[in-house]
Design an enzyme around this catalytic site. Structure first.
Site, short mmCIF file in Angstrom:
data_model
loop_
_atom_site.label_atom_id
_atom_site.label_comp_id
_atom_site.label_asym_id
_atom_site.label_seq_id
_atom_site.Cartn_x
_atom_site.Cartn_y
_atom_site.Cartn_z
N TYR A 175 46.68 45.65 36.95
CA TYR A 175 46.54 45.62 38.41
C TYR A 175 47.84 45.24 39.08
O TYR A 175 48.09 45.64 40.22
CB TYR A 175 45.38 44.72 38.82
CG TYR A 175 44.07 45.32 38.37
CD1 TYR A 175 43.75 46.61 38.78
CD2 TYR A 175 43.21 44.67 37.53
CE1 TYR A 175 42.60 47.22 38.34
CE2 TYR A 175 42.04 45.27 37.09
CZ TYR A 175 41.75 46.55 37.50
OH TYR A 175 40.61 47.15 37.07
N HIS A 219 37.26 44.15 27.65
CA HIS A 219 36.90 45.57 27.54
C HIS A 219 37.99 46.38 26.83
O HIS A 219 37.78 47.54 26.51
CB HIS A 219 36.54 46.19 28.89
CG HIS A 219 37.66 46.35 29.85
ND1 HIS A 219 37.49 46.23 31.20
CD2 HIS A 219 38.95 46.65 29.68
CE1 HIS A 219 38.65 46.45 31.80
NE2 HIS A 219 39.55 46.70 30.90
#
Lengths: 297, 42, 534
Positions: free
Chosen positions: C258, C303
């Site tokens: 991000y 994840h």
């Protein structure tokens, strides 16, 4: 830009035609995940297709909206901006709530499949696979059968730098081993995975499963090949494990239960006379490899 | 640019917040190493 | 307005050193911004050259050019150069240029620190590139540096670790500078919610950097002690746990992605309103969505490692939190669409890149959503599907947004216009190239091709060839970018103060080219409220 947009349909038609003619050649058609031969792999495939179609649906909406705006509100066509349109609580709520709903709809079947994947109960055969740089060792737990499985010689010769051998001339290039793992059809197999030196990952796409083989840890996965789906299934190590990561395939031969029993008996018979002498890289397809760990490549 | 009282006050604030952020960064560094030393799984 | 313009023009000549000293001792935010951008561009081409080595080897099955070990070095170095050398410095460069101009400040808050954080980078990357020439070769264990594999590296190991430490210090200091500038240097009358979104996204990015770069530094420090000082944080034989490294690494790694993409959201949120001639739709929800994405980035790390064998509850938690990210990201995409709706859109090069971002980043978001579904991820994980996914969000995502930003602000920086025709040519070649390059990789991954392999089974040959052709189209068309920028700076047409009729924001209130010290006297309040039209 206008011209470009007008050209889009004809370009699409052209590429579709080109694509149709190409897909006569089988390999261009490898576009999607294989359905697989186990119940888990079928469930995973259907999850994959469901989420894919959701993405397509959302994509049609979002990309449709974008393209509509780009075509309808062009300055070159005299569009006047509506500068008062800066905020709408109603819209914000709608496009927060609807995606949340879609996610919940997707999460439920995914969770259900995940629970099935993690359910190791009722397995009939346990096989321990150990990843080495760069081969696999398979141990049939409780059966005293164990052997190494590594890239077959033909592929190994062809894959050397500037070998001059055309990979297309090699049968199952890079996806063939000297000693495949053998399992019976219609039987719940539990795999125990670990690594000897670095982390590897055991993956057979047709079984739908992949899991890491980590030194110091034992991971589990299970699969059950559907009755009638005997054959050879191929995969590869899926975790970067050093120089020859690309050259340690996973090959599983699925046979009938009777054939499996016969194979197992033959393995045991072959193993008993000279357990430590057999070379680890015996070329014969069903040869038994030595028990001691081979030195790291 | 002459220093005005406002500027002096501002540079104090700048320095203070920079030091605080630096300390936050350092504590993340030390914190994660400590956590690993002590073992986060028990 | 006219008054302040002339006042600035006179300030232009004050203490601007010349020659090499101007750059070595640079404390001016524009000079440092320029150095960051030039450095990022150099690293982009170096990392790109490595990518072309990869794609050349993968053009056909069989090994034609490089040894598998060197191939692994190329994938590792390509990632490190692109992430830490190209994209992150490019964002810091854009922040250096734009943040003071956009918040109405004369310069960054900590100019000497700014100089230090830039000049760390050449040393860091010299160390990293030196590894190509040491015994054992460059690091080849992947940019994720997973032990035990990364511990098998030769002499490159300490060089890599120290290079990463230096990069980390550099970006932490850069981030601190951005935060204190935004919090303390805003012109009187500019509230936080008057700031342009680029400042907002960078503020949030800077907080992420301060939180997670030290975590990476901690992880590689522990690798270092494992390698040289006999500790066993991550070695199983000594009672350590290799998986613990992955947890720590991805606690850094997910916010890191991000860090690479949030400033892109900011740039696109500036460009789309300009060329749609309509204020950004849902400004506040954009800010909140950015903050939620940043928050969620801290609770989704695992994840990346669904296949390491986590407890069922853990897998379910990380699946749900990951899916949740789609919601704020969706809000952003919908807001951009709504901004264009009923606008008056024109298609200059910055807008074209922003639109490509919008389409292709969304596409990358879809594959991200698919990857969140854990059972399906057991198939996708470490396959080319993942490669396609993250390249879609990083190349037509982050890199296109950087290029959009450069095209958009170049007239303000240099006072000159770029050549629109060549800019558009660059855009079309890049967009076609990037799709030919990465779209077939979805097929390859689904068909079962693992990532990070130098050679592949013949069934994957066709799409790999297409992908490699795309890579060369994309790679070489980037030379056009250098040409366009160089040509504009040298001999472009003179640009007006506001070259884009729909542009709002304080940077466009400054004369063109922007004066050496941006806002020596703070902008008047009416200019701030006029500029911040949302």
């Amino acid at each position: 830009m206008t011209k470009a947009i007008r050209r889009v349909p004809s370009v699409l038609a052209l590429s579709a035609a080109a694509f149709a003619s190409l897909s006569a050649h089988a390999e261009w058609g490898n576009l999607n995940m294989p359905v697989g031969v186990t119940e888990l792999s079928k469930e995973i495939h259907s999850l994959h297709m469901t989420i894919f179609w959701w993405c397509v649906a959302i994509g049609v909406f979002v990309f449709g909206w974008m393209i509509w705006s780009l075509v309808a509100f062009r300055k070159s066509q005299g569009a006047k901006p509506d500068t008062t349109m800066v905020h709408s609580t109603k819209a914000e709520i709608i496009w927060t709530v609807i995606p949340v709903g879609i996610l919940v709809i997707m999460a439920i079947p995914a969770a259900r499949t995940l629970i099935a994947i993690e359910d190791m109960r009722g397995s009939e055969i346990s096989i321990k696979a150990t990843g080495y740089q760069w081969k696999w060792q398979y141990e049939y737990l409780g059966e005293d059968v164990s052997f190494f499985s590594q890239l077959d010689r033909q592929s190994d010769e062809a894959r050397q730098l500037k070998s001059g051998v055309d990979p297309n001339s090699v049968q199952d290039y890079l996806l063939n081993v000297d000693n495949p793992m053998v399992v019976p059809e219609d039987t719940k197999i539990r795999m125990l995975l670990t690594g000897q030196d670095v982390i590897h990952a055991w993956w057979v796409p047709a079984f739908g499963m992949k899991k890491d083989a980590i030194p110091g840890t034992i991971n589990e996965l299970w699969f059950k090949v559907d009755a009638g789906k005997t054959g050879i299934y191929r995969g590869q190590c899926a975790e970067l494990c050093g120089r020859d990561h690309g050259f340690m395939p996973v090959v599983v031969k699925v046979v009938t239960k009777e054939e499996y029993k016969a194979w197992l008996a033959a393995q045991k018979a072959a193993a008993s006379p000279a357990p430590a002498e057999a070379p680890a890289d015996a070329p014969a397809a069903d040869a038994v490899a030595a028990l001691p760990a081979a030195p790291r490549g | 640019m002459a220093q005005t009282p406002d500027d002096a006050e501002r540079s104090r604030r700048v320095r203070r917040s920079a030091i605080i952020l630096g300390l936050v960064a350092a504590s993340f560094y030390v914190g994660f190493i400590l956590m690993s030393v002590l073992g986060w799984r028990q | 307005m006219a008054n302040s313009t002339t006042a600035h023009a006179h300030d232009d000549h004050d203490h601007k050193p010349h020659g090499i000293k101007r750059w070595l001792y640079a404390t001016n935010h524009k000079d440092i911004g320029t150095m960051y951008l030039v450095f990022a561009c150099a690293m982009f081409f170096m990392g790109g050259a490595m990518a072309l080595v990869i794609r050349a080897e993968l053009f056909q099955p069989g090994l034609q050019f490089v040894d598998p070990g060197f191939f692994n070095s190329m994938t590792t170095m390509h990632a490190l150069l692109m992430i830490f050398g190209a994209v992150m410095p490019a964002w810091t460069g854009l922040a250096n240029w734009m943040v003071p101009m956009q918040v109405g400040a004369p310069d960054m808050a900590l100019p000497r620190l700014n100089n230090f954080s830039f000049w760390l980078l050449p040393f860091a990357f010299t160390l990293l590139l030196l590894t190509l020439f040491v015994p054992g070769g460059a690091p080849a264990g992947g940019w994720t540096l997973y032990p035990p594999l990364s511990l098998q590296a030769g002499d490159s190991f300490p060089l890599t670790i120290f290079a990463i430490h230096l990069m980390g210090i550099s970006s932490i200091l850069g981030a601190i500078n951005v935060v204190v500038t935004i919090l303390n240097m805003r012109a009187p009358g500019m509230g936080l919610l008057n700031m342009p979104l680029f400042c907002w996204t960078w503020l949030i990015t800077a907080y992420l950097l301060i939180a997670v770069m030290p975590v990476l530094a901690g992880a590689v420090t522990m690798l270092l002690t494992d390698h040289f000082f006999g500790t066993s944080f991550f070695t199983a034989s000594g009672g350590g746990d290799p998986v613990m490294f992955q947890h720590i690494f991805w606690f850094f790694g997910h916010p890191e992605v991000y860090i690479l993409i949030l400033p892109a959201f900011g740039v696109v949120s500036e460009i789309i309103p300009t060329f749609a001639r309509k204020p950004l739709f849902g400004y506040e929800s954009m800010v909140y969505a950015t903050a939620s994405i940043a928050f969620l980035s801290f609770i989704v790390w695992a994840h990346h490692m669904f296949t390491v064998g986590m407890p069922l509850a853990g897998q379910l938690f990380f699946m749900l939190s990951t899916m949740l990210i789609a919601v704020p990201t969706g809000v952003k995409v919908f807001n951009w669409c709504a901004t264009m709706w009923k606008g008056s859109i024109s298609f200059e090069t910055p807008m074209l890149f922003a639109l490509a971002f919008l389409f292709l980043f969304t596409l990358g978001g879809f594959s991200g959503l698919m990857l969140a579904i854990v059972p399906a991820d057991f198939q996708y994980h470490d396959s080319y599907f993942v490669v396609a996914h993250f390249h879609y969000v990083l190349v037509p995502g982050a890199v296109f947004a950087i290029m959009a930003g450069v095209y958009y602000w170049l007239p303000k920086w240099s006072g000159r216009m770029y050549n629109e025709k060549v800019g558009k040519l660059h855009f079309w070649l890049s967009t076609i190239g990037v799709n030919v390059l990465f779209f077939p990789q979805h097929f390859l991954g689904l068909a079962g091709m693992p990532r990070r392999i130098p050679d592949y089974s013949t069934q994957f040959a066709d799409w790999n060839m297409v992908s490699s052709i795309g890579a060369f189209i994309f790679g070489f068309s980037q030379l056009l970018f250098v040409y366009v920028v160089w040509n504009a700076v040298r001999s472009g047409e003179k640009a007006p103060a506001r070259p884009w009729e729909g542009a709002h924001g304080l940077e466009w209130e400054l004369p063109t080219p922007a004066p050496y010290h941006s806002w020596d006297t703070p902008p008047p309040r009416n200019v701030i409220t006029q500029g911040a039209m949302h």
